[in-house]
Design an enzyme around this catalytic site. Sequence first.
Site, PDB file in Angstrom:
ATOM      1  N   ASP A  41       0.809  -1.223   0.000  1.00  9.28           N
ATOM      2  CA  ASP A  41       0.000   0.000   0.000  1.00  9.28           C
ATOM      3  C   ASP A  41       0.837   1.266   0.000  1.00  9.28           C
ATOM      4  O   ASP A  41       0.309   2.374   0.083  1.00  9.28           O
ATOM      5  CB  ASP A  41      -0.964   0.006   1.182  1.00  9.28           C
ATOM      6  CG  ASP A  41      -0.235   0.025   2.531  1.00  9.28           C
ATOM      7  OD1 ASP A  41       1.017  -0.111   2.522  1.00  9.28           O
ATOM      8  OD2 ASP A  41      -0.894   0.168   3.571  1.00  9.28           O
ATOM      9  N   GLU A  43       3.288   2.074   2.259  1.00 14.09           N
ATOM     10  CA  GLU A  43       3.903   2.398   3.544  1.00 14.09           C
ATOM     11  C   GLU A  43       5.360   1.921   3.578  1.00 14.09           C
ATOM     12  O   GLU A  43       5.709   0.920   2.964  1.00 14.09           O
ATOM     13  CB  GLU A  43       3.127   1.740   4.687  1.00 14.09           C
ATOM     14  CG  GLU A  43       1.746   2.299   4.913  1.00 14.09           C
ATOM     15  CD  GLU A  43       1.025   1.625   6.062  1.00 14.09           C
ATOM     16  OE1 GLU A  43       1.618   0.708   6.690  1.00 14.09           O
ATOM     17  OE2 GLU A  43      -0.131   2.003   6.337  1.00 14.09           O
ATOM     18  N   ARG A 100      12.826  25.698   1.423  1.00 10.70           N
ATOM     19  CA  ARG A 100      12.378  26.964   0.838  1.00 10.70           C
ATOM     20  C   ARG A 100      11.143  27.523   1.552  1.00 10.70           C
ATOM     21  O   ARG A 100      10.818  28.696   1.380  1.00 10.70           O
ATOM     22  CB  ARG A 100      12.095  26.782  -0.660  1.00 10.70           C
ATOM     23  CG  ARG A 100      13.352  26.697  -1.500  1.00 10.70           C
ATOM     24  CD  ARG A 100      13.058  26.346  -2.938  1.00 10.70           C
ATOM     25  NE  ARG A 100      12.750  24.924  -3.092  1.00 10.70           N
ATOM     26  CZ  ARG A 100      12.543  24.331  -4.262  1.00 10.70           C
ATOM     27  NH1 ARG A 100      12.598  25.051  -5.380  1.00 10.70           N
ATOM     28  NH2 ARG A 100      12.283  23.049  -4.337  1.00 10.70           N
ATOM     29  N   GLN A 101      10.478  26.697   2.333  1.00  9.82           N
ATOM     30  CA  GLN A 101       9.314  27.175   3.086  1.00  9.82           C
ATOM     31  C   GLN A 101       9.762  27.495   4.516  1.00  9.82           C
ATOM     32  O   GLN A 101       9.394  26.817   5.475  1.00  9.82           O
ATOM     33  CB  GLN A 101       8.206  26.121   3.063  1.00  9.82           C
ATOM     34  CG  GLN A 101       7.731  25.803   1.661  1.00  9.82           C
ATOM     35  CD  GLN A 101       6.629  24.752   1.637  1.00  9.82           C
ATOM     36  OE1 GLN A 101       5.807  24.678   2.528  1.00  9.82           O
ATOM     37  NE2 GLN A 101       6.628  23.932   0.593  1.00  9.82           N
ATOM     38  N   LYS A 199      16.250  40.934 -11.300  1.00 11.43           N
ATOM     39  CA  LYS A 199      15.010  40.585 -11.994  1.00 11.43           C
ATOM     40  C   LYS A 199      13.867  41.445 -11.470  1.00 11.43           C
ATOM     41  O   LYS A 199      13.743  41.643 -10.266  1.00 11.43           O
ATOM     42  CB  LYS A 199      14.637  39.122 -11.768  1.00 11.43           C
ATOM     43  CG  LYS A 199      15.661  38.115 -12.198  1.00 11.43           C
ATOM     44  CD  LYS A 199      15.163  36.708 -11.994  1.00 11.43           C
ATOM     45  CE  LYS A 199      14.901  36.381 -10.542  1.00 11.43           C
ATOM     46  NZ  LYS A 199      14.574  34.969 -10.325  1.00 11.43           N
ATOM     47  N   ARG A 201       9.496  42.486 -12.528  1.00 10.76           N
ATOM     48  CA  ARG A 201       8.347  42.490 -13.421  1.00 10.76           C
ATOM     49  C   ARG A 201       7.762  43.898 -13.388  1.00 10.76           C
ATOM     50  O   ARG A 201       7.195  44.325 -12.382  1.00 10.76           O
ATOM     51  CB  ARG A 201       7.311  41.459 -12.958  1.00 10.76           C
ATOM     52  CG  ARG A 201       6.216  41.172 -13.985  1.00 10.76           C
ATOM     53  CD  ARG A 201       5.228  40.136 -13.432  1.00 10.76           C
ATOM     54  NE  ARG A 201       5.878  38.863 -13.157  1.00 10.76           N
ATOM     55  CZ  ARG A 201       6.041  37.890 -14.046  1.00 10.76           C
ATOM     56  NH1 ARG A 201       5.603  38.063 -15.273  1.00 10.76           N
ATOM     57  NH2 ARG A 201       6.620  36.762 -13.718  1.00 10.76           N
ATOM     58  N   ASP A 225      24.534  29.522  -7.648  1.00  9.48           N
ATOM     59  CA  ASP A 225      23.266  29.437  -6.923  1.00  9.48           C
ATOM     60  C   ASP A 225      23.347  28.270  -5.950  1.00  9.48           C
ATOM     61  O   ASP A 225      24.259  27.437  -6.030  1.00  9.48           O
ATOM     62  CB  ASP A 225      22.106  29.246  -7.902  1.00  9.48           C
ATOM     63  CG  ASP A 225      20.825  29.927  -7.428  1.00  9.48           C
ATOM     64  OD1 ASP A 225      20.742  30.253  -6.225  1.00  9.48           O
ATOM     65  OD2 ASP A 225      19.926  30.136  -8.246  1.00  9.48           O
ATOM     66  N   THR A 230      13.633  24.173 -11.482  1.00 14.16           N
ATOM     67  CA  THR A 230      13.156  24.124 -12.870  1.00 14.16           C
ATOM     68  C   THR A 230      14.117  24.828 -13.825  1.00 14.16           C
ATOM     69  O   THR A 230      13.906  24.806 -15.032  1.00 14.16           O
ATOM     70  CB  THR A 230      11.764  24.763 -12.988  1.00 14.16           C
ATOM     71  OG1 THR A 230      11.840  26.139 -12.598  1.00 14.16           O
ATOM     72  CG2 THR A 230      10.755  24.032 -12.112  1.00 14.16           C
ATOM     73  N   GLY A 232      14.545  27.862 -14.520  1.00 17.29           N
ATOM     74  CA  GLY A 232      14.056  29.062 -15.199  1.00 17.29           C
ATOM     75  C   GLY A 232      14.877  30.296 -14.886  1.00 17.29           C
ATOM     76  O   GLY A 232      15.288  31.033 -15.793  1.00 17.29           O
TER      77      GLY A 232
END
Length: 320
Positions: A41, A43, A100-101, A199, A201, A225, A230, A232
Site C-alpha cells: 500500500d 507504507e 524553501r518554506q 530581476k 516584473r 546558486d 526548474t 528558469g
Amino acid sequence: MISHGKEVKVFAGNSNLTLAQDICRNLSRPLGKADVKQFADGECSISIQEPVRGADVFIVQSTCKPVNDNLMELLIMIDAMKRASAGRITAVMPYFGYARQDRKTRSRDPISAKLVANLLTAAGADRVLTMDLHAGQIQGFFDIPVDNLLGGHLFVNHYVEMFGKGNEDVMVVSPDVGSVARARSFAQKLDMNMAIVDKRRERANQSEVMNIIGNVEGKSVILLDDMVDTAGSLCGAAKALIERGNAKEVYACATHGVLSGPAIDRINDSYIKELLLLDTIPYPADKPACDKIRYLSVGGIFAEAIERIYEELSISSLFD
C-alpha cells in the site's frame, strides 16, 4: 574520551545510495545492513539487519524527490535506531527538503521547514548534518545541534584549476539579489569581480526584465546558486548576461540539482556552457542525459565531518 558510542555505523535510505556508499568508502567502513522497502500500500517497511546498541549511528538520506517518501523513510529509520538503543543518531541530509518554506510570505502560509525540524527531533534524531541550507536561519528551528556544511570550496577548487585565481577576464555573477552574499563570498575566494542579475516584473502579465548590475562585456562569467529546480531563473540570467550584458560565455554551478519539470530542456537550450552540481541529489532517473551537466562528489567532506563528529573534534574548518 569518546563517551557516546562504541563505533561508527552508517546506514542509508533509498534516496541517494551512491553517495552513501561513497561516504563509506572514504571512511573505510561498510554500509550498514538494512532493508528499506515499501509495503504493497506504499507504507515504508524498515528492517535493521545488524546490532546498533550503543553505536554512533549516521543515517544518510537526502529528502529529494519523492520528497515525502524519502522523509518518511528517514523518520522511520531514526525511530528504528532509537528503539534499538543506538548511542547517538545523526540524520545526514545532504539535501534538506522543504527548506524553501522557511517563513510566511502570505497570510495562512505554513512554515514547513520548522515542521520538518520538529518531526526529526520527535523521531529521535540527536543532531543533523546537512549542506548549503537554502536559508541559514533554519538551523535555529532545531533544538538539537545542526552542522551546515558549505560546498562552495569544491567549486572554488574547480574554477581555480580552470581559470586560475584572480583572473580579470572572469567574473562571478549572482543570479538574483537574494544570492548576493553567497556570490560575494565565492568571488572573494576566487579573487574575482562580481556582478548581479536584477530581476523585476515592471507590470502585470509581462515577462521579467533582467538588468545587469556590473560590466560583464567580453567576460567569462560564473553563475552561482544554491539549487537548480526548474532552471528558469538560472537560464534566464544566462540569457540576460549574453544578450544584454554581452558576456563572452556562461558557466554555472549550484550545490543541489533538483532538476524538476522542464529543467533539462531549458539547460540544453540555454546559453550555459557547463552546469556544475554536487551529488547531494542523484541525477533524476526519469530524465534524459544532459551533456552540459557535470557532478562533483561530496562524499569526502561528509566522511570527514562524520569522523570528526564521532571523535568530538571541531568541524568548523569544513564550513569554509
